[in-house]
Write an enzyme that holds these catalytic residues in place. Structure first.
Site, short mmCIF file in Angstrom:
data_model
loop_
_atom_site.label_atom_id
_atom_site.label_comp_id
_atom_site.label_asym_id
_atom_site.label_seq_id
_atom_site.Cartn_x
_atom_site.Cartn_y
_atom_site.Cartn_z
CG HIS A 89 -6.05 7.43 -7.24
ND1 HIS A 89 -6.76 6.86 -6.19
CD2 HIS A 89 -5.33 6.41 -7.78
CE1 HIS A 89 -6.48 5.57 -6.12
NE2 HIS A 89 -5.60 5.27 -7.07
CG HIS A 110 -0.92 4.03 -5.92
ND1 HIS A 110 -1.48 3.30 -4.89
CD2 HIS A 110 -1.91 4.19 -6.83
CE1 HIS A 110 -2.75 3.04 -5.18
NE2 HIS A 110 -3.04 3.56 -6.35
CD GLU A 138 -4.31 0.90 -0.53
OE1 GLU A 138 -4.88 1.36 -1.52
OE2 GLU A 138 -3.24 0.28 -0.59
CB SER A 147 -9.94 -10.04 1.93
OG SER A 147 -8.92 -10.95 1.57
CG HIS A 205 -6.37 -2.43 -1.80
ND1 HIS A 205 -6.84 -3.50 -2.52
CD2 HIS A 205 -5.25 -2.02 -2.44
CE1 HIS A 205 -6.03 -3.71 -3.55
NE2 HIS A 205 -5.05 -2.84 -3.52
CG HIS A 261 -8.25 1.25 -5.73
ND1 HIS A 261 -7.30 0.97 -4.79
CD2 HIS A 261 -7.67 2.11 -6.61
CE1 HIS A 261 -6.19 1.62 -5.06
NE2 HIS A 261 -6.39 2.34 -6.16
CD GLU A 319 -7.83 -0.99 -11.18
OE1 GLU A 319 -7.82 -1.36 -9.97
OE2 GLU A 319 -6.83 -0.54 -11.76
CG ASP A 377 -3.70 4.49 -10.58
OD1 ASP A 377 -3.24 4.43 -9.42
OD2 ASP A 377 -4.48 3.65 -11.03
C1 BEZ Z 1 -5.94 -8.97 0.66
O1 BEZ Z 1 -6.93 -9.58 0.94
O2 BEZ Z 1 -5.17 -8.52 1.52
C2 BEZ Z 1 -5.64 -8.71 -0.79
C3 BEZ Z 1 -6.45 -9.25 -1.76
C4 BEZ Z 1 -6.19 -9.02 -3.09
C5 BEZ Z 1 -5.11 -8.24 -3.46
C6 BEZ Z 1 -4.29 -7.71 -2.49
C7 BEZ Z 1 -4.55 -7.94 -1.14
FE FE2 Z 2 -4.82 3.31 -7.49
#
Ligand code: BEZ
Ligand code: FE2
Length: 404
Positions: free
Chosen positions: A62, A64, A142, A146, A179, A206, A209, A308
């Site tokens: 893992h 980035h 990724e 939301s 994500h 993820h 966390e 990470d």
């Molecule tokens: C999103 O919904 O795209 C999002 C939410 C929290 C952190 C980053 C992206």
């Molecule tokens: Fe990460």
């Protein structure tokens, strides 16, 4: 054919003496030096130094790479201020991070013996570098989003990136990353999991966390409430912890962090064949707490040690990470922990992702990390511990039999 003859070889989680390894791009034979010389009279012989130890190449599941430009920009100490600082500085950091910078970090990983890594890719910008580096790369495209209104568009972008990674070859293995539970809408999450299942692609996510993530998913409360109100004009989490876990029931998944998971949740994940990526320094720097690895051990749940990205770490050196893990996990016998940590960057990740590496065994890829201890080890049981304590960089790395 090459024959390598170190003082110790890490085989089956033990350190063995008086053995050498013959290899081309694959491991061909493991035997005494005399027998191997007789079998392969034209082979090149590489004698390791006194106190040298041959390990399988290390696997960092893992990282980035796209955030490699961060040194002092991001705010450490607590999760939410860190996330705010990522949002505020993301464009500048990703903009500054060119191929040369990412390639430097691949080389830094290689100097610590990492021959395979899992790149979590938000934008696809590190694909060229991943094709160029001699290392093998699990390329985790990724999925994020939301918000129902934009989720379809973001899902389309994810599929395009996934397609691009499928076409590149050069040691790049296409894979999927979710994500997190709070940032991916359950509808697109289900579609992505279905793709992983039907195309047998590695998948990672993820998960739990921070304490803030737990509070948000449980009660739509806590530090994430203000964040979601500000950036997404919403006050309700898109999923629950249980719903998120259940989405992965049929597809063994590599869950990253899980620091805030309860024993019951870890038990559920273990029962469904999942594994954990443990990033101790990242967890410490973002104020997330300590993953109770003793519970994972009790559950017989596979976990890996991973760096990470430089967005939550000060190096991608796997020995720096192992030293942090060794200091953080103070319960249990020290040498046992050191041995487990080595297993968790070799055969355990190879098994999780079905890689033909991570072990010194006939037929496996000839991926090696050769290190030399500064002095004699007092017992073979202490070699893993002494390796972790004393190694900053490896002597040599081999990938598919080529010394890099
Ligand atoms: C999103 O919904 O795209 C999002 C939410 C929290 C952190 C980053 C992206
Ligand atoms: Fe990460």
């Amino acid at each position: 054919m090459t024959i390598i003859n170190p003082q110790y070889i890490y085989i089956d989680n033990h350190f063995q003496e008086n053995l050498a390894v013959a290899f081309s791009d694959k491991i061909e034979a493991i035997d005494s030096l005399e027998n191997l010389k007789e079998k392969y009279p034209n082979a090149t012989i590489e004698n390791g130094e006194k106190n040298s130890v041959l390990y399988p190449g290390f696997i960092n599941t893992h990282v980035h790479l796209e955030f490699s430009a961060n040194k002092t920009t991001l705010q450490y100490g607590e999760f939410m201020p860190w996330l705010d600082s990522v949002i505020a500085n993301r464009e500048e950091l990703v903009g500054k991070c060119d191929n040369a910078m990412m390639m430097n970090e691949c080389k830094a990983m290689m100097r610590s013996g990492i021959t395979t890594f899992g790149a979590i890719s938000s934008f696809g910008t590190e694909l060229e570098v991943c094709m160029e580096t001699p290392q093998k790369v699990l390329f985790f495209n990724e999925l994020i989003g939301s918000n129902a209104a934009t989720a379809d568009m973001l899902y389309g972008d994810f599929l395009e990136r996934l397609d691009a990674s499928k076409k590149c070859g050069h040691g790049v293995i296409p894979a999927i990353a979710i994500h997190s539970p709070y940032s991916v809408h359950p509808i697109v999450l289900k579609r992505a999991v279905e793709v992983a299942k039907s195309e047998k692609l590695p998948i990672s996510a993820h998960f739990l966390e921070s304490q803030a993530e737990r509070e948000w998913l449980e009660d739509s409360k806590g530090d994430f409430l203000e964040f979601f109100q500000k950036f997404f004009s919403t006050s309700i989490a898109v999923t629950t912890i249980d719903e998120f876990m259940q989405s992965f029931d049929d597809v063994p998944t590599h869950f990253t962090h899980a620091v805030q998971a309860t024993k019951e949740e870890l038990t559920y994940l273990a029962k469904h064949g999942h594994s954990i990526a443990h990033c101790p320094r990242s967890n410490r720097l973002l104020g997330c707490g300590r993953l109770p690895i003793e519970e994972l051990i009790e559950l017989n749940m596979p976990f890996t040690i991973a760096t990470d990205g430089l967005s939550s770490n000060n190096s991608l050196n796997i020995f720096d990470e192992l030293r942090a893990a060794l200091m953080m996990h103070h319960l249990g016998p020290l040498e046992n922990l050191a041995n487990l940590l080595i297993k968790n960057i070799t055969s355990t990740p190879a098994e999780i992702f079905n890689l033909n590496s991570g072990e010194i065994k006939v037929g496996k890829d000839a991926d090696f990390a050769l290190i030399t201890l500064p002095d004699e080890a007092q017992s073979t049981q202490s070699i893993a511990l002494q390796t972790i304590l004393h190694t900053k960089e490896v002597e040599r790395v081999y990938i598919n039999g080529e010394a890099i």
